[in-house]
Design a protein around this motif. Structure first.
Motif, mmCIF file in Angstrom:
data_model
loop_
_atom_site.group_PDB
_atom_site.id
_atom_site.type_symbol
_atom_site.label_atom_id
_atom_site.label_comp_id
_atom_site.label_asym_id
_atom_site.label_seq_id
_atom_site.Cartn_x
_atom_site.Cartn_y
_atom_site.Cartn_z
ATOM 1 N N GLU A 17 -68.711 -46.419 -35.585
ATOM 2 C CA GLU A 17 -69.010 -45.077 -35.062
ATOM 3 C C GLU A 17 -70.191 -45.064 -34.098
ATOM 4 O O GLU A 17 -70.249 -44.240 -33.188
ATOM 5 N N THR A 18 -71.139 -45.963 -34.278
ATOM 6 C CA THR A 18 -72.329 -45.983 -33.424
ATOM 7 C C THR A 18 -72.113 -46.772 -32.135
ATOM 8 O O THR A 18 -73.005 -46.839 -31.302
ATOM 9 N N GLY A 19 -70.949 -47.371 -31.984
ATOM 10 C CA GLY A 19 -70.650 -48.139 -30.781
ATOM 11 C C GLY A 19 -70.924 -49.620 -30.928
ATOM 12 O O GLY A 19 -70.611 -50.410 -30.052
ATOM 13 N N GLY A 20 -71.514 -50.003 -32.053
ATOM 14 C CA GLY A 20 -71.778 -51.418 -32.309
ATOM 15 C C GLY A 20 -70.524 -52.127 -32.792
ATOM 16 O O GLY A 20 -69.594 -51.504 -33.290
ATOM 17 N N GLN A 21 -70.515 -53.435 -32.633
ATOM 18 C CA GLN A 21 -69.352 -54.186 -33.079
ATOM 19 C C GLN A 21 -69.711 -55.014 -34.300
ATOM 20 O O GLN A 21 -70.806 -55.562 -34.399
ATOM 21 N N LYS A 22 -68.743 -55.077 -35.239
ATOM 22 C CA LYS A 22 -68.936 -55.911 -36.415
ATOM 23 C C LYS A 22 -67.604 -56.545 -36.782
ATOM 24 O O LYS A 22 -66.537 -56.001 -36.501
ATOM 25 N N VAL A 23 -67.686 -57.702 -37.407
ATOM 26 C CA VAL A 23 -66.484 -58.399 -37.839
ATOM 27 C C VAL A 23 -66.078 -57.831 -39.193
ATOM 28 O O VAL A 23 -66.900 -57.695 -40.099
ATOM 29 N N THR A 24 -64.808 -57.466 -39.325
ATOM 30 C CA THR A 24 -64.306 -56.876 -40.561
ATOM 31 C C THR A 24 -62.981 -57.517 -40.946
ATOM 32 O O THR A 24 -62.250 -57.999 -40.083
ATOM 33 N N THR A 25 -62.690 -57.514 -42.233
ATOM 34 C CA THR A 25 -61.411 -57.992 -42.739
ATOM 35 C C THR A 25 -60.739 -56.828 -43.444
ATOM 36 O O THR A 25 -61.311 -56.243 -44.361
ATOM 37 N N GLU A 26 -59.539 -56.481 -42.996
ATOM 38 C CA GLU A 26 -58.825 -55.341 -43.556
ATOM 39 C C GLU A 26 -57.415 -55.746 -43.973
ATOM 40 O O GLU A 26 -56.768 -56.530 -43.290
ATOM 41 N N PRO A 27 -56.917 -55.179 -45.097
ATOM 42 C CA PRO A 27 -55.560 -55.487 -45.540
ATOM 43 C C PRO A 27 -54.527 -54.531 -44.935
ATOM 44 O O PRO A 27 -54.783 -53.333 -44.793
ATOM 45 N N TYR A 28 -53.395 -55.075 -44.570
ATOM 46 C CA TYR A 28 -52.257 -54.313 -44.056
ATOM 47 C C TYR A 28 -51.029 -54.706 -44.856
ATOM 48 O O TYR A 28 -50.955 -55.816 -45.399
ATOM 49 N N LEU A 29 -50.044 -53.824 -44.923
ATOM 50 C CA LEU A 29 -48.827 -54.097 -45.669
ATOM 51 C C LEU A 29 -47.665 -54.242 -44.698
ATOM 52 O O LEU A 29 -47.488 -53.394 -43.813
#
Length: 184
Positions: A17-29
């Motif tokens: 939301e602040t415009g910064g970038q971060k590495v994330t791991t998200e699950p999808y089905l």
């Protein structure tokens, strides 16, 4: 043939939301017939959403019996449903658990949606647990046949619909004014 759902964890760089970038791991089905197809399908689906490089970190068979999108809902909930059957030979009650993935805005709505899904069930059942699922999105299989096109479009329309926010007092009206208008 019932659907086999694979939970695919995808690691990528996301803008917060602040415009910064971060590495994330998200699950999808993903609905697929094998791990290989699940990997291929998640690559295809994520390629449309993620502009940068991404990595599939894990693929496993998900234990969902059914997936149910609902209109105006934005989160997924895992509902544990216990089916109860009477075994005439042994004279005992037998319980079988199954898990449903239900779209809702909160736990109460997930419970109500689970009841709606189960309303035509012939046997007895209980809902011992409902919890918010980390699943970000669901990608059903589509073979390209005409009959399935309508079903896929309905599924995607339901899951993509956003909750309607009703703001009371934005235009100076009170709750009583809104109730009076609804009663007229």
């Amino acid at each position: 043939m019932s659907a086999i759902w694979y939970e695919c964890k995808v690691k990528y760089r996301k803008t917060d939301e602040t415009g910064g970038q971060k590495v994330t791991t998200e699950p999808y089905l993903v609905d697929a017939v094998s791990y290989t197809e699940a990997e291929s399908r998640i690559n295809e689906e994520m390629g449309a959403y993620v502009s940068e490089e991404f990595k599939i970190t894990n693929i496993k068979v998900a234990n969902y019996a059914e997936i149910h999108p609902f209109e105006n809902a934005d989160r997924w909930f895992k509902s544990k449903v216990t089916l109860m059957a009477y075994d005439e030979e042994s004279g005992k009650e037998r319980k079988t658990n199954m898990y449903l993935l239900v779209q809702a805005n909160d736990v109460k709505e997930a419970y109500d949606n689970t009841i709606t899904v189960m309303k035509n069930t012939m046997g007895d059942y209980t809902i011992p647990a409902i919890s918010e699922s980390p699943i970000m999105d669901v990608f059903p299989y589509f073979s390209g046949e005409e009959g399935e096109l309508e079903q896929l479009e309905r599924f995607n329309a339901l899951k993509a619909s956003k909750p309607e926010l009703v703001a009371v007092g934005d235009m100076g009206e009170t709750v009583e004014d809104l109730i009076e208008v609804e009663n007229e």
